[in-house]
Write a protein that holds these residues in place. Sequence first.
Motif, PDB file in Angstrom:
ATOM      1  N   SER A 186       1.070  -1.328   0.046  1.00  0.00           N
ATOM      2  CA  SER A 186      -0.027  -0.046   0.051  1.00  0.00           C
ATOM      3  C   SER A 186       0.977   1.192   0.180  1.00  0.00           C
ATOM      4  O   SER A 186       0.432   2.405  -0.368  1.00  0.00           O
ATOM      5  CB  SER A 186      -1.008   0.108   1.131  1.00  0.00           C
ATOM      6  N   VAL A 187       2.010   1.181   0.482  1.00  0.00           N
ATOM      7  CA  VAL A 187       2.958   2.131   0.640  1.00  0.00           C
ATOM      8  C   VAL A 187       4.219   2.172  -0.574  1.00  0.00           C
ATOM      9  O   VAL A 187       5.168   2.867  -0.222  1.00  0.00           O
ATOM     10  CB  VAL A 187       3.354   2.669   1.891  1.00  0.00           C
ATOM     11  N   ALA A 188       4.012   1.332  -1.432  1.00  0.00           N
ATOM     12  CA  ALA A 188       5.023   0.742  -2.272  1.00  0.00           C
ATOM     13  C   ALA A 188       5.563   2.219  -3.161  1.00  0.00           C
ATOM     14  O   ALA A 188       6.906   2.552  -3.216  1.00  0.00           O
ATOM     15  CB  ALA A 188       4.778  -0.257  -3.232  1.00  0.00           C
ATOM     16  N   ARG A 189       4.726   3.001  -3.694  1.00  0.00           N
ATOM     17  CA  ARG A 189       4.991   4.185  -4.360  1.00  0.00           C
ATOM     18  C   ARG A 189       5.816   5.030  -3.681  1.00  0.00           C
ATOM     19  O   ARG A 189       7.053   5.652  -4.149  1.00  0.00           O
ATOM     20  CB  ARG A 189       4.006   4.721  -5.008  1.00  0.00           C
ATOM     21  N   PRO A 190       5.519   5.664  -2.526  1.00  0.00           N
ATOM     22  CA  PRO A 190       6.019   6.606  -1.674  1.00  0.00           C
ATOM     23  C   PRO A 190       7.496   5.858  -1.255  1.00  0.00           C
ATOM     24  O   PRO A 190       8.314   6.881  -1.251  1.00  0.00           O
ATOM     25  CB  PRO A 190       5.314   6.883  -0.574  1.00  0.00           C
ATOM     26  N   LEU A 191       7.374   4.721  -0.963  1.00  0.00           N
ATOM     27  CA  LEU A 191       8.554   4.076  -0.639  1.00  0.00           C
ATOM     28  C   LEU A 191       9.626   4.010  -1.584  1.00  0.00           C
ATOM     29  O   LEU A 191      10.763   4.054  -1.310  1.00  0.00           O
ATOM     30  CB  LEU A 191       8.362   2.531   0.124  1.00  0.00           C
ATOM     31  N   LEU A 192       9.272   3.860  -2.849  1.00  0.00           N
ATOM     32  CA  LEU A 192      10.044   3.946  -4.010  1.00  0.00           C
ATOM     33  C   LEU A 192      10.369   5.142  -4.282  1.00  0.00           C
ATOM     34  O   LEU A 192      11.853   5.581  -4.361  1.00  0.00           O
ATOM     35  CB  LEU A 192       9.307   3.452  -5.421  1.00  0.00           C
ATOM     36  N   ILE A 193       9.875   6.334  -3.884  1.00  0.00           N
ATOM     37  CA  ILE A 193      10.616   7.456  -4.164  1.00  0.00           C
ATOM     38  C   ILE A 193      11.254   7.988  -3.009  1.00  0.00           C
ATOM     39  O   ILE A 193      12.439   8.478  -3.538  1.00  0.00           O
ATOM     40  CB  ILE A 193       9.332   8.723  -4.045  1.00  0.00           C
ATOM     41  N   VAL A 194      11.255   7.609  -1.865  1.00  0.00           N
ATOM     42  CA  VAL A 194      12.246   7.798  -0.757  1.00  0.00           C
ATOM     43  C   VAL A 194      13.538   6.909  -1.166  1.00  0.00           C
ATOM     44  O   VAL A 194      14.451   7.266  -0.886  1.00  0.00           O
ATOM     45  CB  VAL A 194      11.485   7.347   0.622  1.00  0.00           C
ATOM     46  N   HIS A 195      13.373   5.594  -1.595  1.00  0.00           N
ATOM     47  CA  HIS A 195      14.333   4.839  -1.967  1.00  0.00           C
ATOM     48  C   HIS A 195      15.477   5.555  -2.923  1.00  0.00           C
ATOM     49  O   HIS A 195      16.366   5.596  -3.000  1.00  0.00           O
ATOM     50  CB  HIS A 195      13.676   3.360  -2.404  1.00  0.00           C
TER      51      HIS A 195
END
Length: 189
Positions: free
Chosen positions: A6-15
């Motif tokens: 559910s938080v993959a996209r924001p997590l990808l941006i932070v990554h």
Amino acid sequence: MIFLESVARPLLIVHAISAAVLVGATTHHLLWCRHYLWGRYNKVKAERRFAAICAIAFVSTFVLGNLLYPTYKVRVRAEYFDNPTAIAAEAKLRAEQHALVGVAPAPPPAVVTSLSPIARIFDIKEHWVALGCAASVILWILSRRAHPKDEPRALWLYLGLSAVQCGTAWMGAIVGVVTASYRSVGGPV
């Protein structure tokens, strides 16, 4: 099903931001270390700080990537890269959308039945990045306990570790961007 989907996209941006910091810090660190070849140790304090920044950035980026990995494995690799039917369906959909908006379709690419080679390169990158992360932590410890200024015998180990951390950071970033250019963990909105 997947832990942080559910938080993959924001997590990808932070990554990605963390990876950018990592690439910049490791490159900066390696460039500062090159002066040690000529016995110039006039910026040791700042270089040691960059060794710490590199270790923190590497570990952070590595942990964020590992949090994303289960989502990547299912949503990108299994559902798309290793699925010829999904690749063909997307090519068909793109052609239909070109016709709907009145845009001439792009010339057809060579027949792609699988993007598994991209997935394999990504998997190889994961192993190299793990080695780079370890090199980064070891380099940080060396910067505090056996810096080349104090232990000249450690110079080549120090420079080698700095080169490994920088090279693996760059490789990880490039392979990550290439992989995401095909499909990212965020999926459709």
